[in-house]
Design a protein around this motif. Sequence first.
Motif, PDB file in Angstrom:
ATOM      1  N   PHE A 138      21.516  19.777  32.145  1.00 24.47           N
ATOM      2  CA  PHE A 138      20.883  20.136  30.997  1.00 24.47           C
ATOM      3  C   PHE A 138      19.682  19.487  30.738  1.00 24.47           C
ATOM      4  N   THR A 165      16.776  20.645  29.743  1.00 20.74           N
ATOM      5  CA  THR A 165      15.622  21.829  29.193  1.00 20.74           C
ATOM      6  C   THR A 165      15.951  22.673  28.466  1.00 20.74           C
ATOM      7  N   GLN A 182      18.760  27.522  22.660  1.00 19.63           N
ATOM      8  CA  GLN A 182      19.398  26.068  22.390  1.00 19.63           C
ATOM      9  C   GLN A 182      17.423  26.365  21.497  1.00 19.63           C
ATOM     10  N   GLY A 228      25.711  32.228  28.939  1.00 19.53           N
ATOM     11  CA  GLY A 228      24.851  32.454  30.150  1.00 19.53           C
ATOM     12  C   GLY A 228      24.108  32.088  29.250  1.00 19.53           C
ATOM     13  N   SER A 229      22.911  31.839  28.192  1.00 23.77           N
ATOM     14  CA  SER A 229      22.416  31.607  27.299  1.00 23.77           C
ATOM     15  C   SER A 229      22.087  30.235  27.189  1.00 23.77           C
ATOM     16  N   GLY A 230      23.674  30.202  27.385  1.00 19.50           N
ATOM     17  CA  GLY A 230      23.146  28.399  27.481  1.00 19.50           C
ATOM     18  C   GLY A 230      23.644  28.651  25.365  1.00 19.50           C
ATOM     19  N   THR A 269      26.801  27.966  24.125  1.00 24.66           N
ATOM     20  CA  THR A 269      27.845  26.670  23.289  1.00 24.66           C
ATOM     21  C   THR A 269      27.305  25.184  23.545  1.00 24.66           C
ATOM     22  N   ASP A 285      32.687  31.829  31.976  1.00 25.89           N
ATOM     23  CA  ASP A 285      31.688  31.495  32.431  1.00 25.89           C
ATOM     24  C   ASP A 285      32.014  30.831  34.304  1.00 25.89           C
TER      25      ASP A 285
HETATM   26  P1  AMP Z   1      26.977  30.059  28.130  1.00 23.57           P
HETATM   27  O1  AMP Z   1      25.571  30.906  27.529  1.00 23.57           O
HETATM   28  O2  AMP Z   1      27.293  28.503  26.614  1.00 23.57           O
HETATM   29  O3  AMP Z   1      27.940  30.426  28.403  1.00 23.57           O
HETATM   30  O4  AMP Z   1      25.690  28.331  29.441  1.00 23.57           O
HETATM   31  C1  AMP Z   1      26.029  29.370  30.282  1.00 23.57           C
HETATM   32  C2  AMP Z   1      25.801  28.294  31.520  1.00 23.57           C
HETATM   33  O5  AMP Z   1      23.977  27.495  31.582  1.00 23.57           O
HETATM   34  C3  AMP Z   1      26.583  27.306  31.686  1.00 23.57           C
HETATM   35  O6  AMP Z   1      26.580  27.222  32.868  1.00 23.57           O
HETATM   36  C4  AMP Z   1      26.279  25.989  30.870  1.00 23.57           C
HETATM   37  O7  AMP Z   1      26.820  24.625  31.740  1.00 23.57           O
HETATM   38  C5  AMP Z   1      24.823  26.250  31.941  1.00 23.57           C
HETATM   39  N1  AMP Z   1      23.586  25.653  30.670  1.00 23.57           N
HETATM   40  C6  AMP Z   1      23.637  25.475  29.384  1.00 23.57           C
HETATM   41  N2  AMP Z   1      22.923  25.261  28.612  1.00 23.57           N
HETATM   42  C7  AMP Z   1      21.348  24.459  30.056  1.00 23.57           C
HETATM   43  C8  AMP Z   1      20.463  23.934  30.151  1.00 23.57           C
HETATM   44  N3  AMP Z   1      19.964  23.904  28.831  1.00 23.57           N
HETATM   45  N4  AMP Z   1      19.705  23.746  31.187  1.00 23.57           N
HETATM   46  C9  AMP Z   1      20.292  24.358  32.363  1.00 23.57           C
HETATM   47  N5  AMP Z   1      21.736  24.322  32.019  1.00 23.57           N
HETATM   48  C10 AMP Z   1      22.841  25.210  30.607  1.00 23.57           C
END
Ligand code: AMP
Length: 415
Positions: free
Chosen positions: A21, A23, A28, A48-50, A52, A310
């Motif tokens: 991660f 950017t 976030q 998928g939005s990041g 977590t 995920d």
């Molecule tokens: P989530 O929506 O928290 O389930 O995250 C979805 C996916 O995005 C997961 O595979 C994370 O590892 C990835 N992810 C989260 N934040 C970032 C970021 N800033 N850059 C790239 N990938 C990310």
Amino acid sequence: MPFTALGLAPALAQAAAELGFTTPTPIQREAIPAVLAGHDLLATAQTGSGKTAAYALPLLQRLTQAANHSPRRVRALVVVPTRELAAQAGEVVRALAQHLPRQPKVAVVFGGVSINPQMMALRGGADVVVATPGRLLDLVEHNALRLSAVELLVLDEADRLLDLGFADELARVLALLPAQRQNLFFSATFPSPVQALADALLREPLRIDVPAAPAEAAVILQQAFLVDSTRRTQLLRQLIKDQGWQRVLVFVATQYAAERVAAKLHHGDLYATSFHGGLSQGARQQALGEFKEKRWDVVVTTDLAARGIDIEQLPVVVNYDLPRSAVDYVHRIGRTGRAGASGLAVSFVSPATEAHWRLIEKRQGLSLPLEVLPGFEPTETAPPPSPGDGGIKGKRPSKKDKLRAAAAAAARKPD
Ligand code: AMP
């Protein structure tokens, strides 16, 4: 924009970078400064939005900023609907905390496995607890943990928590928390019970709505095939062969169907397995792990796998049984085409389910041609509309009809 520009400590930014991660994602970018500033949060966010990391990063920073408590008391509580999500979120929190000068202790607790190891793990306390509601309450009752010092509460996938019938457990958990705390509320959808929960919980929350990126929505190609219900397995096998599909996630309506369809596919030359709530925790983790490692061609599942889990970039999702609602349809097809990768979502429609499909299409604003694969021309006929479906003017369902429909719906309940 680097993570440090959002006010995060370099140790956290470094851990994020090590997870790839570099950017911040849109959610976030908005959530991190708001949480650091102490605001409550109301976020519409999909898996998928990041999301977590959007709560885990500022949560960890706030724990390290505030004075140390000794002995360890639970200061941050993350409540999630499923065991898989608990395990995943716990992993992310631990990974992001790895470079902090004082490592917080992160406990992950969920039902379906023995409580004793979790009680042992909680000896000496924990700073962060990631939990499903039922097991969390069990542990409180066993005096394995106390929630009276929680400063920060995260509800992740609040709509799913209520869908799965956790409203009572959630109310009991909330009653154990101190009134003075920060609340972060994440949900993919906001039907009225979810909105009511958010209203009751949050104080002047900052609202974040991250729309699914149009580019992502656009890259899911959707198709529908008309096929006799009895020939769906054959059609699936044929499509996998003809189209060269690899790693297919197949949705069915019940745990029983998941077992049956997986077994039928497996009898051929496909490597197929099932994944549903009736499996032991070990079997679920194993199936998921193996699918991630690309060892399975096909995983047949219930709506359990439609959200929260995920699995990156699934190329093909198949609705072998149609979802019950348009919302479920969105969640299911969301398992493909994620993170900008293109995906294919295929629905099997039989003469008997065509009317239901039309409703889903209408709600989705879709209009897909019903394709027929040569050799799979349908021969079944649609049943006449039943009295309870509102299709016959002037005839309203009787009490008996309603009871019958409710019993049938309960018998169909997947997990
Ligand atoms: P989530 O929506 O928290 O389930 O995250 C979805 C996916 O995005 C997961 O595979 C994370 O590892 C990835 N992810 C989260 N934040 C970032 C970021 N800033 N850059 C790239 N990938 C990310």
